[in-house]
Design a protein around this motif. Structure first.
Motif, PDB file in Angstrom:
ATOM      1  N   CYS A 987       0.879  -1.312  -0.081  1.00 28.11           N
ATOM      2  CA  CYS A 987       0.124  -0.075   0.027  1.00 28.11           C
ATOM      3  C   CYS A 987       0.816   1.211  -0.072  1.00 28.11           C
ATOM      4  CB  CYS A 987      -0.921  -0.050   1.117  1.00 28.11           C
ATOM      5  SG  CYS A 987      -0.082  -0.011   2.923  1.00 28.11           S
ATOM      6  N   SER A 988       2.339   1.220   0.227  1.00 30.32           N
ATOM      7  CA  SER A 988       2.878   2.639   0.282  1.00 30.32           C
ATOM      8  C   SER A 988       4.037   2.336  -1.139  1.00 30.32           C
ATOM      9  CB  SER A 988       3.853   2.410   1.484  1.00 30.32           C
ATOM     10  OG  SER A 988       4.676   1.228   1.524  1.00 30.32           O
ATOM     11  N   CYS A 989       3.623   1.623  -2.031  1.00 32.53           N
ATOM     12  CA  CYS A 989       4.488   1.661  -3.119  1.00 32.53           C
ATOM     13  C   CYS A 989       3.916   2.089  -4.545  1.00 32.53           C
ATOM     14  CB  CYS A 989       5.161   0.075  -3.475  1.00 32.53           C
ATOM     15  SG  CYS A 989       6.175  -0.487  -1.971  1.00 32.53           S
ATOM     16  N   PHE A 990       4.638   2.314  -5.474  1.00 33.37           N
ATOM     17  CA  PHE A 990       3.779   2.698  -6.737  1.00 33.37           C
ATOM     18  C   PHE A 990       4.723   2.019  -7.654  1.00 33.37           C
ATOM     19  CE2 PHE A 990       3.444   5.791  -3.169  1.00 33.37           C
ATOM     20  CZ  PHE A 990       1.723   6.094  -3.554  1.00 33.37           C
ATOM     21  N   LEU A 991       3.957   1.869  -8.946  1.00 33.98           N
ATOM     22  CA  LEU A 991       4.852   1.337 -10.197  1.00 33.98           C
ATOM     23  C   LEU A 991       5.600   2.512 -10.872  1.00 33.98           C
ATOM     24  CD1 LEU A 991       2.655  -1.619 -11.080  1.00 33.98           C
ATOM     25  CD2 LEU A 991       4.666  -1.619  -9.752  1.00 33.98           C
ATOM     26  N   THR A 992       4.794   3.331 -11.487  1.00 31.42           N
ATOM     27  CA  THR A 992       5.146   4.014 -12.425  1.00 31.42           C
ATOM     28  C   THR A 992       5.402   5.562 -11.972  1.00 31.42           C
ATOM     29  OG1 THR A 992       3.664   3.046 -13.934  1.00 31.42           O
ATOM     30  CG2 THR A 992       4.453   5.184 -14.867  1.00 31.42           C
ATOM     31  N   CYS A 993       6.735   6.241 -12.267  1.00 30.10           N
ATOM     32  CA  CYS A 993       6.779   7.458 -11.822  1.00 30.10           C
ATOM     33  C   CYS A 993       7.076   8.371 -13.209  1.00 30.10           C
ATOM     34  CB  CYS A 993       8.408   7.430 -11.473  1.00 30.10           C
ATOM     35  SG  CYS A 993       8.819   9.135 -10.992  1.00 30.10           S
ATOM     36  N   HIS A 994       5.919   9.373 -13.187  1.00 30.82           N
ATOM     37  CA  HIS A 994       5.825  10.139 -14.290  1.00 30.82           C
ATOM     38  C   HIS A 994       6.806  11.675 -13.943  1.00 30.82           C
ATOM     39  CE1 HIS A 994       3.065   8.036 -16.287  1.00 30.82           C
ATOM     40  NE2 HIS A 994       2.119   7.818 -15.286  1.00 30.82           N
ATOM     41  N   ASP A 995       7.198  11.636 -12.989  1.00 35.55           N
ATOM     42  CA  ASP A 995       7.978  12.950 -12.436  1.00 35.55           C
ATOM     43  C   ASP A 995       9.302  12.356 -11.788  1.00 35.55           C
ATOM     44  OD1 ASP A 995       8.967  15.345 -11.953  1.00 35.55           O
ATOM     45  OD2 ASP A 995       6.932  16.231 -11.485  1.00 35.55           O
ATOM     46  N   GLU A 996      10.261  12.745 -12.313  1.00 37.50           N
ATOM     47  CA  GLU A 996      11.573  12.274 -11.713  1.00 37.50           C
ATOM     48  C   GLU A 996      11.873  12.923 -10.522  1.00 37.50           C
ATOM     49  OE1 GLU A 996      13.590   9.519 -12.266  1.00 37.50           O
ATOM     50  OE2 GLU A 996      12.610   8.857 -14.045  1.00 37.50           O
ATOM     51  N   MET A 997      11.386  14.363 -10.556  1.00 34.68           N
ATOM     52  CA  MET A 997      11.845  14.886  -9.131  1.00 34.68           C
ATOM     53  C   MET A 997      11.058  14.586  -8.123  1.00 34.68           C
ATOM     54  SD  MET A 997      11.816  18.931 -11.073  1.00 34.68           S
ATOM     55  CE  MET A 997      12.685  19.626  -9.486  1.00 34.68           C
ATOM     56  N   LEU A 998       9.791  13.782  -8.216  1.00 30.46           N
ATOM     57  CA  LEU A 998       9.001  13.115  -7.139  1.00 30.46           C
ATOM     58  C   LEU A 998       9.674  11.983  -6.499  1.00 30.46           C
ATOM     59  CD1 LEU A 998       5.460  14.230  -8.441  1.00 30.46           C
ATOM     60  CD2 LEU A 998       7.066  15.463  -6.892  1.00 30.46           C
ATOM     61  N   LYS A 999      10.635  11.225  -7.212  1.00 32.94           N
ATOM     62  CA  LYS A 999      11.011  10.024  -6.932  1.00 32.94           C
ATOM     63  C   LYS A 999      11.409   9.848  -5.303  1.00 32.94           C
ATOM     64  CE  LYS A 999      12.835   7.285 -10.600  1.00 32.94           C
ATOM     65  NZ  LYS A 999      13.874   6.552 -11.256  1.00 32.94           N
ATOM     66  N   ASP A1000      11.985  11.170  -4.812  1.00 27.34           N
ATOM     67  CA  ASP A1000      12.347  11.227  -3.458  1.00 27.34           C
ATOM     68  C   ASP A1000      11.178  11.231  -2.410  1.00 27.34           C
ATOM     69  OD1 ASP A1000      15.193  10.829  -4.143  1.00 27.34           O
ATOM     70  OD2 ASP A1000      15.390  13.232  -4.130  1.00 27.34           O
ATOM     71  N   PHE A1001      10.102  11.341  -2.996  1.00 29.08           N
ATOM     72  CA  PHE A1001       8.991  11.448  -1.999  1.00 29.08           C
ATOM     73  C   PHE A1001       7.883  10.384  -2.083  1.00 29.08           C
ATOM     74  CE2 PHE A1001      10.134  15.811  -3.119  1.00 29.08           C
ATOM     75  CZ  PHE A1001      10.030  16.566  -2.248  1.00 29.08           C
ATOM     76  N   PHE A1002       7.906   9.537  -2.990  1.00 31.18           N
ATOM     77  CA  PHE A1002       7.340   8.323  -3.472  1.00 31.18           C
ATOM     78  C   PHE A1002       8.205   6.922  -3.543  1.00 31.18           C
ATOM     79  CE2 PHE A1002       4.290  11.566  -4.765  1.00 31.18           C
ATOM     80  CZ  PHE A1002       3.359  11.555  -4.007  1.00 31.18           C
ATOM     81  N   LEU A1003       7.651   5.879  -2.962  1.00 29.18           N
ATOM     82  CA  LEU A1003       8.574   4.688  -3.174  1.00 29.18           C
ATOM     83  C   LEU A1003       8.227   3.929  -4.434  1.00 29.18           C
ATOM     84  CD1 LEU A1003      10.550   2.698  -2.186  1.00 29.18           C
ATOM     85  CD2 LEU A1003       8.585   1.743  -0.587  1.00 29.18           C
ATOM     86  N   TYR A1004       9.051   4.002  -5.367  1.00 34.07           N
ATOM     87  CA  TYR A1004       8.640   3.416  -6.551  1.00 34.07           C
ATOM     88  C   TYR A1004       9.422   2.070  -6.783  1.00 34.07           C
ATOM     89  CZ  TYR A1004       6.861   7.769  -8.027  1.00 34.07           C
ATOM     90  OH  TYR A1004       6.065   9.149  -8.188  1.00 34.07           O
ATOM     91  N   ILE A1005       8.652   1.089  -7.425  1.00 31.45           N
ATOM     92  CA  ILE A1005       9.264  -0.077  -7.534  1.00 31.45           C
ATOM     93  C   ILE A1005       8.903  -0.680  -8.881  1.00 31.45           C
ATOM     94  CG2 ILE A1005       9.159  -0.968  -5.054  1.00 31.45           C
ATOM     95  CD1 ILE A1005       6.515  -2.529  -5.709  1.00 31.45           C
ATOM     96  N   ASN A1006       9.580  -1.727  -9.560  1.00 31.23           N
ATOM     97  CA  ASN A1006       9.422  -2.407 -10.684  1.00 31.23           C
ATOM     98  C   ASN A1006       9.948  -3.709 -10.626  1.00 31.23           C
ATOM     99  OD1 ASN A1006       8.603  -3.296 -13.271  1.00 31.23           O
ATOM    100  ND2 ASN A1006       9.612  -1.258 -14.134  1.00 31.23           N
ATOM    101  N   PHE A1007       9.269  -4.889 -10.656  1.00 33.93           N
ATOM    102  CA  PHE A1007       9.621  -6.210 -10.658  1.00 33.93           C
ATOM    103  C   PHE A1007       9.351  -6.834 -12.012  1.00 33.93           C
ATOM    104  CE2 PHE A1007       9.678  -4.969  -6.094  1.00 33.93           C
ATOM    105  CZ  PHE A1007      10.704  -5.534  -5.753  1.00 33.93           C
ATOM    106  N   GLY A1008       9.025  -6.001 -12.818  1.00 32.79           N
ATOM    107  CA  GLY A1008       8.410  -6.541 -14.346  1.00 32.79           C
ATOM    108  C   GLY A1008       7.242  -7.006 -14.209  1.00 32.79           C
ATOM    109  N   GLU A1009       6.681  -6.999 -15.770  1.00 31.99           N
ATOM    110  CA  GLU A1009       5.163  -6.911 -15.879  1.00 31.99           C
ATOM    111  C   GLU A1009       4.359  -7.991 -15.157  1.00 31.99           C
ATOM    112  OE1 GLU A1009       2.111  -7.453 -19.594  1.00 31.99           O
ATOM    113  OE2 GLU A1009       4.296  -7.503 -20.255  1.00 31.99           O
TER     114      GLU A1009
END
Length: 1555
Positions: A987-1009
């Motif tokens: 519930c605290s993770c996200f897949l897609t980052c549309h704004d590189e500047m927000l990477k430090d504010f949200f936890l982005y992950i990607n383990f493949g499709e």
């Protein structure tokens, strides 16, 4: 000659006569079409609703209990000029496309019982009266004390009966439902109120239209853009009781798109264009409203009987109810085109059919959307309620409730044949089903499903069909007509089929009662279905081969028997049925016998024919019963078995008898006086040699004697004891013993056999023995001590047993289990193969690896034949299965087939065995509990391993349930690169980052499709939601602001994301509402403040926007640019979406919070400039309200027209914002006095832009820059420009629809000689745009305000001349015609014209047609003379030249107005004051006045004076096409004609070289 030639001959050579109309008969015949009762009130109520009336009063005045007078009053807006005019016109109709009236005959329904109606409204009155058979009116101002009401006074022609109260109330209730504005109707009998109806409506709720719907009509005329639904309560006070009903109205908003050709054709038919938008409405009682009204029915008034149509058909409302039904249970209100009597829809005319049918199509679409919405609600509620209820009684009651609700909805929208026109229901029904590709949803026994997935119940099958979704009985019964049509005509649904039965059989086990019903159905089905029987053995060609060499026979019986079950047993595992005449039902029977409780319901021939079962024979039952322990232990049980066998033995074949004997001969089944004995140990009851002999014990020995003989019960006693040596363990030859015992086997007793089984008399082989035998060493055998074993501890001498190291019996010679010795040893317990436990022990460590492998192979190969019956994988405690790790062996429940589960440290079966072990109970994958336990107890530590694990779990996610996902959502098992937080929850993770500047504010992950699919189900989000962004701003707004730097738009984009969802259900939970509360006080919003680069420079170029963060309470909505410039506070960005967010968070509006006080300074004066401006505002006032709804209007048009304009020196204005005050001198302000009348104060420096701003603030409740620009455009542009821009100038300024305005055309200014005046120059400079110059395309000339004004003055002079000359004509007496035709103005009239002063204004009185007759035609213009006048005088040569000049001038003027010559006549009358008149839109001009006024001055050519005079006469008489009386309205039309056609007149004057 042809008929065409004959017609042309008549038209060319004979006089014309006007067709006469008897108005009284015409109205009577029209009213004959209006035959419905209460039609008068229907028409008056429609007019009241169009006039925006909220209340109506109907008063019946009586004498002697008969109605003599009727008053109908409404509180709508007062009659306008066009309303009064329309009241006097038959068959023109209401040109407003949003109004119902189309034929213009509704008002005349009053004449059905009233002779002389009277109408009063807004201080004006109009009386109707008859003169012979012609209807006349008179109108004028009245002193009406009841000015708030428009009243229709109707004195009855003869006294009439009072309306029946209940029937009249029912009519009014029906009429009130779909009215737009009417809310209340009160009916009085004299001064007593007899009934009152009122209507209350809740605010509409917008309904979401799914994208799957086709919201266009078939030919794209209409587009359904939105739907709103509102609840309505209709109440009636009637007979001292008050009653209410409840229903809902669904309104579909339609955009209308038609071609120009279609629009023109429709306007020709109905006298109005199609609207741009329209509404269709459905009135229906939802299930709740229906129940509420039904519960209140004991108090509900019969007045509502016609409204509560369920389950009958609703009616079509075209403003008010018609005779046309809709086909369904809902009423339909639509602006369709009715027939002339307004009682039905017009589907006869081709154009109207297209328009009306297209609208009916969208009525079908609206019905489908409403129905599917109800089904969606039922589906949601049904699933929620059924899932949470466990009691059967509660579930049944809930089901019944939803079934009734669904039946109500389906009944509501089931289309039956509508009347009188059946096309109405057909059109709507067709679109109802075609507007959505998905099948119609209905409630089935399994919930809401597409109708194609549901089956009609079959009475023979309903008792055993439980899984297949069926139409519930309640719905089927109530909606029987629908399902008949759906099944037989529309092919939407079918009855239960054989395939449905198979599906039911495949998915559940039937109870015994259900199975009986199933089998009875099967017999009936097979018996009656000729198609089934015909196709039973139909071969199916193998299409994989070019020439089929084999055929597959389809046998449905085999399939049926395979899937039909009793408990968990398929019917094809049963072979027999019981014949109670042979084997009674109360004894034990084989498992292969169908229970007698089932078969007793069927004939044996049916069981044989249709199910291929056989009757259980005696021998088959004996084979079964022989294995029952009670046969040897329970004498009573054994006696019963023997009695059954004995009773049917005579009917048994010899072979079967032998079989039975063999079954029982070795069983201790014979009851004797010494207990249970095997047959050869027992003796017949008559063997009495020894008293202790075991003799048979039966109540009737004779009944079983034949059976006992068959079994071998001894008749004599044998001698000798043969087993003495068995007690001696000495040296004896066991091989000889075997042969002897075999020979004596038939005579051995059971005890003897048992002794043989338990005695350790049998030696076993060993390795030393084998070696010795191989070496032929006898010495070793002699020295060896022989060890003996019990038979059951030894195994047959097979090589496999030796390889396993099992103890093998020692036998000489070759072993065969088919020899008598082999069989005997086996019967004593010699084991032919290892038992289950033993073989598993051999297959598991620490057994030798080779033995393990062979033992496992043997176990697998012989599993079905030898071990499956006793094998239970859950109870196996021996780890005998080799895993992928060679050192590990596992139990069946501890290892798995799928090698991927090894990723989570589960044991995987050795891969060579993966296709063989499933039958041993090894699962392919761990179950959900094991997967969850392993994931939570041992989460992945790195991303690479996590990716593989998540991908594997993605393949298993179908096994997880909702609670599993909810648990995983908050559990930390996702590895991250963070040192402080190595694991994160989904519930605290996200897949897609549309704004590189927000990477430090949200936890982005990607383990493949693949892995991400699993994580999404766990609660990982694709992107941060608006709530996540809101939390981010509350927590880190300053940090984010500093990170973005000067990029304000990036921060605003986040606010826009939040704004889009704020206020929706997305923010509706308690936690999210708390978040909104925090946002209201946090400094998270971007504020704008104007700053200057230089304090000394006040220009706009010196300003820039300064952005900062602030809280909502410190920011204002910038909805007033003036206030913003004065105070320069922190304001919200000018974006509608952001402003909505700011408002919701508490930002205040500048326009609302700033207090403004203005004081005019200097002398208040009325100047030419202020007068011109006031005229301009009044002229354009109607346009200010174009396309503005009443809710947006602060000041109405009347207020604007009464607005005064005054000039002053300056305006001092004080502004207050909270505690801040500012004062400023302005050029413009609008102030109101105590009477709410406004004054616009201007200065010499006032600009139209400033004036537009102040007008906008006063006129509109809510305004913005768009509204300022709109007012400015209306004041600055010319009417012609506005018309070219598309504004309906003629209609909104109440101009008559004259011919198309001709192109402006005038010679250049030098030829015309027009010079601009200083006053005009000043006006043009003061109000830019008001006097715009229009350049003509045809030539480089200009039509300016100056030239227009000069012509206006000239025409006004002509008007003055016209009126003054007409007065002079009346007062002068001179001779009109002399022989020399030399007539001057001074002797126009002579003594022949002796006219009273009372008739001095009758200069355009109409001369009746019977007083004039046509004498000839000249230049296509007909000439007329009074009756008895001498033609020779009129047609003398002296007058011919003047007549021709007059005709030429009239034709020129007719060309100015684009009139055909045939619309102009000339007459000569020296007895009347009539200069000209308009009769039936034909203009008559008196030659006498031309001769007297202009005959002399026009001898050479027409003069400007003559042309303008007769031009104004044309304008005057053409205005009579619209207004009969001479009043201000007629003058307005006359001036309008003059203004519109004056350019054409200039062109004609120029062409004739007059000007």
């Amino acid at each position: 000659m042809s008929l065409d030639d004959l017609r042309d001959q008549i038209l060319s050579n004979f006089n014309e006569e006007r067709v006469k109309v008897n108005q009284r008969l015409l109205i009577d015949k029209i009213l004959a079409r209006y035959s419905s009762e209460f039609v008068v009130y229907r028409e008056l109520m429609q007019n009241s609703d169009d006039a925006k009336s909220s209340s109506i009063q109907i008063v019946f005045k009586t004498e002697n209990n008969k109605v003599t007078r009727i008053l109908f009053k409404n509180n709508g807006f007062d009659f306008r000029l066009e309303d009064w005019n329309r009241l006097k016109t038959i068959a023109e109709g209401n040109p407003d496309e949003q109004k119902i009236g189309a034929f213009g005959v509704g008002f005349y329904s009053l004449f059905s019982f009233c002779e002389n109606p009277f109408v009063s409204s807004g201080g004006q009155g109009m009386a109707f009266y008859w003169r012979d058979n012609q209807l006349y009116t008179k109108q004028g101002p009245i002193e009406d004390i009841d000015k708030d009401w428009t009243t229709f006074l109707m004195d009855t022609r003869v006294p009439i009966e009072l309306p029946e109260v209940e029937e009249f109330a029912r009519f009014l209730a029906n009429s009130l439902v779909f009215t737009v504005n009417l809310q209340e109707i009160t009916v009085y009998f004299n001064d007593t109120m007899r009934m009152q109806l009122s209507k209350k409506m809740q605010e509409p709720k917008l309904m979401v239209i799914k994208s799957e719907y086709d919201v266009f009509s078939p030919q794209k005329l209409f587009h359904l853009t939105s739907i709103d639904v509102r609840d309505v309560q209709l109440s009636v006070k009637y007979q001292a009781e008050e009653s209410s009903m409840f229903f809902r109205i669904a309104s579909g908003n339609l955009d209308v798109t038609v071609s120009d050709t279609f629009s023109v054709e429709m306007e020709r038919i109905v006298k109005k264009k199609p609207p741009n938008r329209t509404i269709i409405q459905m009135i229906f009682t939802g299930f709740d409203e229906h129940n509420l009204s039904r519960d209140l029915r004991k108090n509900i008034s019969p007045v509502f009987n016609d409204l509560i149509r369920y389950p009958e058909q609703g009616r079509l409302y075209i403003g008010f109810p018609t005779h046309q039904t809709t086909g369904c249970c809902s009423h339909l209100a639509a602006r369709v085109i009715p027939t002339m009597e307004r009682e039905s829809i017009d589907l006869a005319n081709k154009i109207l059919f297209k328009y009306n049918s297209e609208m009916l199509c969208l009525a079908g679409t609206l019905c489908r959307i409403l129905y599917e919405d109800e089904m969606d609600q039922i589906k949601q509620l049904f699933n929620e309620r059924i899932r949470t209820i466990t009691k059967k009684e509660d579930i049944k009651s809930i089901r019944e409730l939803f079934e009734k609700r669904a039946a109500h909805a389906l009944t509501h929208f089931t289309f039956n044949q509508s009347t009188p026109n059946e096309q109405v229901s057909k059109i709507s029904e067709s679109q109802f089903f075609n507007c959505l590709k998905e099948k119609l949803s209905i409630l089935s026994t399994n919930g809401v499903l597409p109708i194609s997935d549901v089956r009609m119940p079959n009475s023979e099958m309903v008792d055993f069909i439980k899984i297949i979704p069926l139409v519930p009985e309640i719905i089927l019964k109530q909606c029987n007509s629908f399902f008949k049509k759906a099944k037989n005509t529309m092919k939407l649904i079918i009855e239960l089929t054989y395939q449905d039965v198979l599906y039911e059989l495949k998915n559940r086990t039937f109870s015994e009662d259900e199975l009986v019903k199933l089998l009875k159905w099967w017999i009936s089905y097979r018996t009656n279905d000729s198609k089934f029987i015909k196709n039973k053995n139909k071969p199916i060609e193998n299409k994989n081969k070019k020439k089929s060499l084999s055929f597959i026979t389809v046998d449905p019986t085999v399939e049926f028997m395979k899937f039909a079950r009793i408990d968990d047993r398929p019917l094809n595992t049963f072979r027999y049925f019981l014949n109670p005449g042979i084997i009674p039902p109360d004894v034990e029977i084989p498992d292969e016998v169908l229970p007698y409780t089932i078969t007793k319901n069927f004939e044996s021939q049916d069981l044989k024919k249709w199910f291929r079962w056989s009757e259980l024979t005696l021998v088959d039952w004996a084979k079964f019963i022989i294995n029952k322990p009670d046969l040897e232990n329970d004498p009573t049980f054994a006696k019963k078995v023997h009695q059954i066998l004995a009773r049917n033995l005579n009917n048994t074949s010899k072979d079967n008898k032998e079989i039975i004997r063999q079954l029982f001969v070795q069983k201790k089944c014979i009851p004797t006086i010494s207990g249970m004995k095997i047959p050869n140990e027992a003796y017949f009851e008559n063997v009495n040699l020894f008293p202790d002999l075991p003799k048979i014990d039966f109540e009737k020995p004779l009944s079983v004697r034949n059976l006992m003989e068959l079994f071998g019960v001894r008749k004599v006693v044998e001698l000798g004891i043969i087993f003495d040596r068995l007690n001696d363990q000495g040296d004896w030859d066991h091989m000889q013993l075997i042969k002897y015992l075999v020979s004596m086997h038939d005579d051995l007793k059971e005890e003897e056999i048992k002794i043989l089984k338990d005695k350790p008399i049998w030696p076993k082989e060993d390795l030393t023995e084998s070696i010795s035998n191989d070496n032929n060493s006898n010495e070793f055998e002699k020295k060896k001590q022989i060890q003996r074993f019990i038979t059951r501890d030894l195994y047959t001498p097979k090589a496999l047993h030796r390889e396993f190291g099992l103890p093998v019996i020692s036998l000489k010679g070759r072993w065969s289990h088919n020899t008598q010795e082999g069989k005997f040893l086996i019967s004593l317990g010699l084991q032919e193969y290892p038992e289950l436990k033993k073989i598993l022990e051999l297959a598991s460590p620490p057994t030798d690896f080779k033995i393990r492998s062979e033992a496992l192979k043997y176990f697998i190969d012989n599993f079905e034949e030898k071990y499956s019956k006793d094998y239970n994988p859950d109870k196996v405690n021996i780890a005998f299965l080799p895993c992928s790790d060679p050192s590990i062996y596992a139990k069946p429940s501890e290892c798995f087939i799928n090698p991927e589960c090894n990723l989570m440290n589960f044991q995987v079966i050795y891969q060579d065995l993966r296709f063989q072990v499933e039958k041993l109970g090894v699962s392919r994958n761990p179950d959900r509990e094991k997967l969850l336990s392993r994931l939570t107890q041992d989460p992945p530590k790195d991303e690479n391993n996590a990716k593989k694990i998540f991908e594997y779990l993605a393949s298993q996610q179908t096994c997880f349930i909702k609670s599993d996902w909810e648990m995983l959502s908050n559990f930390k098992f996702i590895p991250t690169k963070s040192e402080t937080q190595p694991l994160a929850s989904p519930c605290s993770c996200f897949l897609t980052c549309h704004d590189e500047m927000l990477k430090d504010f949200f936890l982005y992950i990607n383990f493949g499709e693949i892995a991400n699919k699993f994580l999404l189900n766990c609660g990982v989000k694709e992107v941060p939601s608006s709530i996540d962004y809101a939390k981010l701003l509350v927590k880190s707004s300053c940090k984010l602001w500093n990170l973005f730097g000067n990029n304000v738009e990036r921060y605003l984009s986040i606010l826009k994301k939040i704004a889009f969802d704020l206020g929706s259900e997305y923010f509706s939970t308690i936690d999210k509402l708390k978040l909104v509360a925090v946002m209201e006080n946090a400094s998270i919003l971007v504020a704008v403040k104007k700053k200057r680069l230089s304090n000394s420079d006040v220009s706009a170029d010196n300003e820039f926007n300064h952005y900062c963060l602030a809280s909502a309470k410190d920011i204002f909505i910038n909805d007033n640019i003036i206030y913003q410039q004065i105070f320069n506070p922190l304001t919200a960005p000018e974006d509608s979406l952001l402003e909505s967010l700011y408002r919701k968070l508490g930002c205040r509006s500048l326009n609302e919070v700033v207090k403004e006080t203005s004081t005019p300074k200097g002398i208040i004066r009325e100047t030419e400039k202020s007068q011109q401006l006031q005229e301009l505002i009044v002229e354009r006032s109607s346009l200010f309200y174009h396309n503005y709804s009443q809710e947006k209007i602060e000041k109405d048009e009347e207020w604007v027209k009464n607005l005064k304009v005054r000039e002053i020196d300056y305006v001092e204005t004080s502004y207050t914002l909270d505690d801040t005050n500012r004062t400023k001198n302005n050029n413009t302000s609008i102030l109101q006095d105590e009477m709410n009348l406004g004054t616009l104060f201007i200065t010499s420096n006032s600009k139209l832009l400033e004036i537009s701003q102040h007008l906008t603030k006063c006129i509109y409740k809510i305004h913005d820059l768009k509204d300022f620009s709109y007012i400015y455009l209306l004041l600055s542009a010319s009417l012609l420009d506005l018309k070219e821009l598309g504004y309906p100038v003629d209609r909104l300024l109440k101009r008559p629809k004259l011919q198309h305005i001709v192109d402006q055309m005038v010679d250049n200014q030098q030829d015309i000689g027009i010079t601009r005046t200083s006053s005009l120059q000043e006006m043009q400079q003061s109000f830019e745009g008001y006097c715009n110059v229009v350049e003509l395309e045809s030539q480089k000339t200009f039509i300016t305000f100056e030239t227009t004004q000069i012509l206006r003055n000239s025409l006004q002079n002509a008007i003055n001349t016209f009126y003054s000359n007409s007065d002079n004509i009346v007062h002068c007496k001179s001779n009109v015609i002399n022989n020399q035709a030399n007539i001057s103005i001074n002797n126009v009239v002579n003594n022949d014209m002796d006219i009273d002063d009372e008739n001095q204004m009758d200069y355009c009185n109409i001369i009746p047609d019977h007083l004039l007759y046509s004498v000839r035609t000249s230049q296509e213009i007909k000439l007329y003379l009074p009756k008895g006048f001498d033609q020779s005088e009129f047609l003398s040569q002296t007058n011919t030249a003047s007549l021709n000049r007059f005709i030429n001038m009239l034709k020129d003027l007719a060309d100015v107005f684009r009139l055909p010559p045939g619309s102009i006549h000339v007459f000569y009358d020296n007895k009347s004051n009539t200069i000209a008149f308009n009769r039936d839109k034909i203009l008559f001009f008196n030659l006498r006045f031309y001769l007297g006024l202009h005959g002399e001055e026009c001898k050479i050519k027409p003069t400007i004076n003559a042309m303008t005079y007769w031009f104004m006469m044309f304008c005057h008489e053409l205005s009579h096409n619209f207004i009969e009386q001479h009043n201000f309205e007629h003058e307005y039309y006359s001036l309008a004609f003059a203004e519109i056609y004056m350019l054409n007149l200039l062109r004609t004057l120029r062409r004739r070289e007059i000007f």
